[in-house]
Design a protein around this motif. Structure first.
Motif, PDB file in Angstrom:
ATOM      1  N   ASN B 110      42.717  43.672  46.036  1.00  0.00           N
ATOM      2  CA  ASN B 110      42.580  43.255  47.434  1.00  0.00           C
ATOM      3  C   ASN B 110      42.128  44.471  48.235  1.00  0.00           C
ATOM      4  OD1 ASN B 110      44.825  42.704  50.165  1.00  0.00           O
ATOM      5  ND2 ASN B 110      42.891  41.647  49.843  1.00  0.00           N
ATOM      6  N   GLY B 111      40.809  44.597  48.384  1.00  0.00           N
ATOM      7  CA  GLY B 111      40.254  45.741  49.102  1.00  0.00           C
ATOM      8  C   GLY B 111      40.119  45.461  50.590  1.00  0.00           C
ATOM      9  N   ARG B 112      39.639  46.443  51.320  1.00  0.00           N
ATOM     10  CA  ARG B 112      39.500  46.297  52.765  1.00  0.00           C
ATOM     11  C   ARG B 112      38.496  45.191  53.109  1.00  0.00           C
ATOM     12  NH1 ARG B 112      37.660  51.521  55.462  1.00  0.00           N
ATOM     13  NH2 ARG B 112      37.704  51.961  53.216  1.00  0.00           N
ATOM     14  N   THR B 113      37.388  45.169  52.359  1.00  0.00           N
ATOM     15  CA  THR B 113      36.347  44.179  52.637  1.00  0.00           C
ATOM     16  C   THR B 113      36.286  43.122  51.542  1.00  0.00           C
ATOM     17  OG1 THR B 113      35.081  45.943  53.697  1.00  0.00           O
ATOM     18  CG2 THR B 113      33.885  43.918  53.170  1.00  0.00           C
ATOM     19  N   LEU B 114      36.344  43.571  50.294  1.00  0.00           N
ATOM     20  CA  LEU B 114      36.181  42.656  49.156  1.00  0.00           C
ATOM     21  C   LEU B 114      37.485  42.454  48.392  1.00  0.00           C
ATOM     22  CD1 LEU B 114      32.785  44.051  47.791  1.00  0.00           C
ATOM     23  CD2 LEU B 114      33.134  42.106  49.312  1.00  0.00           C
ATOM     24  N   ILE B 137      35.851  36.206  40.288  1.00  0.00           N
ATOM     25  CA  ILE B 137      35.325  35.835  41.598  1.00  0.00           C
ATOM     26  C   ILE B 137      35.392  37.022  42.577  1.00  0.00           C
ATOM     27  CG2 ILE B 137      35.691  34.272  43.582  1.00  0.00           C
ATOM     28  CD1 ILE B 137      37.348  33.358  40.341  1.00  0.00           C
ATOM     29  N   THR B 138      34.350  37.189  43.396  1.00  0.00           N
ATOM     30  CA  THR B 138      34.339  38.189  44.467  1.00  0.00           C
ATOM     31  C   THR B 138      34.368  37.482  45.812  1.00  0.00           C
ATOM     32  OG1 THR B 138      32.922  39.572  43.062  1.00  0.00           O
ATOM     33  CG2 THR B 138      33.100  40.198  45.382  1.00  0.00           C
ATOM     34  N   LEU B 139      35.333  37.847  46.653  1.00  0.00           N
ATOM     35  CA  LEU B 139      35.460  37.257  47.992  1.00  0.00           C
ATOM     36  C   LEU B 139      35.194  38.316  49.040  1.00  0.00           C
ATOM     37  CD1 LEU B 139      38.943  35.628  47.340  1.00  0.00           C
ATOM     38  CD2 LEU B 139      36.735  34.445  47.201  1.00  0.00           C
ATOM     39  N   ILE B 140      34.771  37.904  50.232  1.00  0.00           N
ATOM     40  CA  ILE B 140      34.636  38.828  51.339  1.00  0.00           C
ATOM     41  C   ILE B 140      35.508  38.358  52.493  1.00  0.00           C
ATOM     42  CG2 ILE B 140      32.557  37.746  52.321  1.00  0.00           C
ATOM     43  CD1 ILE B 140      31.558  40.654  52.939  1.00  0.00           C
TER      44      ILE B 140
END
Lengths: 150, 150, 150, 150
Positions: B110-114, B137-140
């Motif tokens: 769980n990154g800042r953007t992605l 899966i990659t989320l933004i």
């Protein structure tokens, strides 16, 4: 690239398989064009197909990316083969905000066992087409296997 | 991995977003569980959701793989953020032959953007669960953006 | 999941194939562990393996994600089979900033023709391990085919 | 599609970043062409770059697929931005059996934060070019961030 279909009836074979997919009816998808190694499917907007912002749901966009690839590949397979999707990867690049979803897929490589395709999904809003998603798909040809359930 | 939700109301936020997705209603998907960084969705068999062999269509399987990931990630995002799928990749490993489809997704990062998730989809036949598909899966996260359409 | 190797000599077979890959020598990769359906490879830091910020290059990380999967799958294949990567997808989640790269891969499904794996790549900095990348890989088993070049 | 570079010095910026990647030197990769939204890299055959059959290793092919994309995208980014690969997916379609590997990548979408590219990798044998691999890549632009390590 130009492909030679292995079966004269590739068009009929694809259409009949498409019509056996009840999920295509549920989302009101229309098989628009089939050429050797190419397939195009359209889905008109319907509020039942939407996500939380009222746009086409990513699931519908992915379904079309996969299905156009499946039939682009299937058009090149043996008469007595069926097709399965091994895997696919899709980038969603713009919201599905518009009145019509257009999926187009082209075969990149038609191997003995595996077929690789690329699909592009366009969203049409007020008559203007925009690239909405792009996918890359791996299919497997199952020889001596019926496509239908009977 | 254990995640701390940034919003107390993560469960309510996810449920309300899920209920705004009309496509979830069309395929009769049920939000079964939401934890910080985790989501589970079920879809009971319905002949309207099938491909040419009468099994769950790959499009339905992919929809669930993507949607469980979206909400697993959304559960960890800021109160005023909305979530979009950047891309996903799915391997279809067994036919969707059964009475119930179960999707489970877990956040890997769980990154800042992605935010990156992995989903597994199981098919239940005569009460027996089998791995049907696996996705990455990659989320933004879109900050200061409403999830709803109003 | 527990897997049964089809060949007693799976460990020897993997090691010999690994040693035939000259690229593994170039990047100084070490085959650390092979179990049925599992493989672990390490690469110590070397400035020759870096990108513009002096970290492990994504190409090295991807190479390890793919190769661990290839040998995790190969460990389960027939004695007279060789293995090829059909495709893979990798998410790069943290910079390869550290003294050692550790790749681990596990078979998700070992089918008759195709094998699906998941790999995780960790970066070790000052002795502390961190998830650096995650991949999902499709392999194909080529029966009655030698793995070596002779 | 035609792209407008945001920086006059896009060509110089790409070349300097490429030259800072020591891994490019190790595999003897050559930056052949950079246009706005396009990049081409070549790698001549060397036995140090091979897998067990003496062909280009999938890791080298993937490295080139990723790096051409990274620089195709980087050519369109702000002067003070750096670029990272978020993820990529690659299909390996033919063995890397030949004297030269040619990677070409084109930007599909250049968004504010994310850029999507497609790469094709060709293998040249006895002067004849063949499609060897195809990839789809997601990049992230990090604003106000130096590309170099100093």
């Amino acid at each position: 690239m130009k492909f030679e279909p292995k079966s004269d009836h590739y068009h009929k074979k694809v259409r009949e398989s498409f019509e056996r997919q009840k999920f295509m009816k549920l989302i009101n998808a229309k098989l628009i064009d089939v050429q050797p190694g190419y397939c195009e499917i359209h889905v008109p907007y319907d509020s039942n197909l939407t996500q939380q912002h009222g746009f086409f749901h990513a699931g519908v966009i992915s379904t079309i990316a996969d299905n156009t690839a499946g039939y682009a590949g299937f058009s090149l397979m043996e008469k007595d083969s069926s097709v399965l999707t091994v895997e696919f990867k899709i980038n969603l690049m713009a919201p599905g905000d518009g009145e019509l979803l257009i999926g187009k897929s082209t075969v990149l490589k038609n191997g003995r066992t595996l077929t690789i395709c690329r699909s592009e999904i366009f969203i049409v809003k007020n008559g203007k087409e925009k690239l909405c998603a792009a996918a890359q798909i791996t299919l497997i040809e199952l020889k001596n296997s019926t496509d239908g359930s009977t």
